[in-house]
Motif scaffolding. Structure first.
Motif, PDB file in Angstrom:
ATOM      1  N   GLU A  17      44.308  41.097  22.324  1.00 55.36           N
ATOM      2  CA  GLU A  17      43.537  40.706  23.500  1.00 55.36           C
ATOM      3  C   GLU A  17      42.040  40.961  23.285  1.00 55.36           C
ATOM      4  O   GLU A  17      41.206  40.143  23.664  1.00 55.36           O
ATOM      5  CB  GLU A  17      44.024  41.446  24.745  1.00 55.36           C
ATOM      6  CG  GLU A  17      45.327  40.919  25.275  1.00 55.36           C
ATOM      7  CD  GLU A  17      45.271  39.438  25.634  1.00 55.36           C
ATOM      8  OE1 GLU A  17      44.282  39.007  26.276  1.00 55.36           O
ATOM      9  OE2 GLU A  17      46.199  38.714  25.251  1.00 55.36           O
ATOM     10  N   TRP A  18      41.705  42.088  22.654  1.00 54.42           N
ATOM     11  CA  TRP A  18      40.309  42.399  22.383  1.00 54.42           C
ATOM     12  C   TRP A  18      39.709  41.343  21.449  1.00 54.42           C
ATOM     13  O   TRP A  18      38.591  40.874  21.671  1.00 54.42           O
ATOM     14  CB  TRP A  18      40.185  43.789  21.767  1.00 54.42           C
ATOM     15  CG  TRP A  18      38.766  44.133  21.448  1.00 54.42           C
ATOM     16  CD1 TRP A  18      37.831  44.636  22.300  1.00 54.42           C
ATOM     17  CD2 TRP A  18      38.105  43.954  20.194  1.00 54.42           C
ATOM     18  NE1 TRP A  18      36.632  44.792  21.649  1.00 54.42           N
ATOM     19  CE2 TRP A  18      36.771  44.384  20.353  1.00 54.42           C
ATOM     20  CE3 TRP A  18      38.505  43.489  18.950  1.00 54.42           C
ATOM     21  CZ2 TRP A  18      35.855  44.337  19.312  1.00 54.42           C
ATOM     22  CZ3 TRP A  18      37.583  43.444  17.919  1.00 54.42           C
ATOM     23  CH2 TRP A  18      36.275  43.867  18.103  1.00 54.42           C
ATOM     24  N   CYS A  19      40.450  40.956  20.408  1.00 52.96           N
ATOM     25  CA  CYS A  19      39.958  39.954  19.459  1.00 52.96           C
ATOM     26  C   CYS A  19      39.758  38.601  20.141  1.00 52.96           C
ATOM     27  O   CYS A  19      38.774  37.902  19.874  1.00 52.96           O
ATOM     28  CB  CYS A  19      40.912  39.807  18.281  1.00 52.96           C
ATOM     29  SG  CYS A  19      40.878  41.205  17.154  1.00 52.96           S
ATOM     30  N   ILE A  20      40.682  38.226  21.011  1.00 52.73           N
ATOM     31  CA  ILE A  20      40.551  36.962  21.731  1.00 52.73           C
ATOM     32  C   ILE A  20      39.327  36.990  22.631  1.00 52.73           C
ATOM     33  O   ILE A  20      38.542  36.038  22.672  1.00 52.73           O
ATOM     34  CB  ILE A  20      41.833  36.662  22.534  1.00 52.73           C
ATOM     35  CG1 ILE A  20      42.984  36.337  21.577  1.00 52.73           C
ATOM     36  CG2 ILE A  20      41.610  35.518  23.523  1.00 52.73           C
ATOM     37  CD1 ILE A  20      44.345  36.260  22.244  1.00 52.73           C
ATOM     38  N   GLN A  21      39.133  38.073  23.343  1.00 57.61           N
ATOM     39  CA  GLN A  21      37.969  38.196  24.217  1.00 57.61           C
ATOM     40  C   GLN A  21      36.666  38.167  23.421  1.00 57.61           C
ATOM     41  O   GLN A  21      35.684  37.543  23.834  1.00 57.61           O
ATOM     42  CB  GLN A  21      38.048  39.470  25.047  1.00 57.61           C
ATOM     43  CG  GLN A  21      39.117  39.424  26.102  1.00 57.61           C
ATOM     44  CD  GLN A  21      39.280  40.762  26.806  1.00 57.61           C
ATOM     45  OE1 GLN A  21      38.552  41.708  26.544  1.00 57.61           O
ATOM     46  NE2 GLN A  21      40.257  40.827  27.702  1.00 57.61           N
ATOM     47  N   ALA A  22      36.650  38.835  22.275  1.00 57.92           N
ATOM     48  CA  ALA A  22      35.452  38.849  21.441  1.00 57.92           C
ATOM     49  C   ALA A  22      35.136  37.446  20.925  1.00 57.92           C
ATOM     50  O   ALA A  22      33.974  37.034  20.882  1.00 57.92           O
ATOM     51  CB  ALA A  22      35.634  39.820  20.273  1.00 57.92           C
ATOM     52  N   GLN A  23      36.165  36.707  20.544  1.00 56.65           N
ATOM     53  CA  GLN A  23      35.962  35.341  20.057  1.00 56.65           C
ATOM     54  C   GLN A  23      35.430  34.442  21.173  1.00 56.65           C
ATOM     55  O   GLN A  23      34.524  33.636  20.964  1.00 56.65           O
ATOM     56  CB  GLN A  23      37.271  34.778  19.507  1.00 56.65           C
ATOM     57  CG  GLN A  23      37.147  33.406  18.889  1.00 56.65           C
ATOM     58  CD  GLN A  23      36.293  33.374  17.647  1.00 56.65           C
ATOM     59  OE1 GLN A  23      36.193  34.355  16.917  1.00 56.65           O
ATOM     60  NE2 GLN A  23      35.664  32.262  17.398  1.00 56.65           N
ATOM     61  N   ARG A  24      35.973  34.580  22.365  1.00 53.98           N
ATOM     62  CA  ARG A  24      35.521  33.756  23.490  1.00 53.98           C
ATOM     63  C   ARG A  24      34.100  34.108  23.914  1.00 53.98           C
ATOM     64  O   ARG A  24      33.388  33.268  24.458  1.00 53.98           O
ATOM     65  CB  ARG A  24      36.468  33.924  24.672  1.00 53.98           C
ATOM     66  CG  ARG A  24      37.786  33.224  24.452  1.00 53.98           C
ATOM     67  CD  ARG A  24      38.671  33.343  25.664  1.00 53.98           C
ATOM     68  NE  ARG A  24      39.907  32.588  25.459  1.00 53.98           N
ATOM     69  CZ  ARG A  24      41.009  32.795  26.139  1.00 53.98           C
ATOM     70  NH1 ARG A  24      41.052  33.710  27.089  1.00 53.98           N
ATOM     71  NH2 ARG A  24      42.076  32.075  25.885  1.00 53.98           N
ATOM     72  N   ALA A  25      33.665  35.328  23.667  1.00 59.91           N
ATOM     73  CA  ALA A  25      32.323  35.761  24.062  1.00 59.91           C
ATOM     74  C   ALA A  25      31.253  35.268  23.085  1.00 59.91           C
ATOM     75  O   ALA A  25      30.070  35.276  23.428  1.00 59.91           O
ATOM     76  CB  ALA A  25      32.270  37.285  24.163  1.00 59.91           C
TER      77      ALA A  25
END
Length: 70
Positions: A17-25
Motif C-alpha cells: 500500500e505504501w508503494c502504491i501511494q508513493a507511485q501515485r504521488a
C-alpha cells in the motif's frame, strides 16, 4: 494471537500500500507528447503518446529511470 505468517502478510500488505501511494504521488507528465524519442529518435507508439507528456520510448525511459536511482 497470530503466528509469524500472519504478521509477515500484514507487513507485506502495508508495504505494498505504501508503494502504491508513493507511485501515485509522483508527478505525472503533462502536455503534448513527442512523436519521436528524445534520446534514440525512434518513433513513440501512439498508445504511449496518448498518455500525454511522453518524451521517451519505453526502453529509453526505463534506462533513464534506472540511471536516476543510483
Amino acid at each position: 494471537m497470530g503466528d509469524w505468517l500472519d504478521d509477515a502478510k500484514a507487513i507485506e500488505e502495508r508495504e505494498r500500500e505504501w508503494c502504491i501511494q508513493a507511485q501515485r504521488a509522483r508527478p505525472r507528465p503533462s502536455g503534448p507528447s513527442r512523436s519521436h524519442c528524445r534520446d534514440c529518435d525512434d518513433e513513440i507508439p501512439a498508445e504511449r503518446q496518448a498518455q500525454g507528456g511522453i518524451i521517451r520510448c519505453t526502453p529509453c525511459q526505463t534506462t533513464f529511470e534506472k540511471g536516476n536511482r543510483r
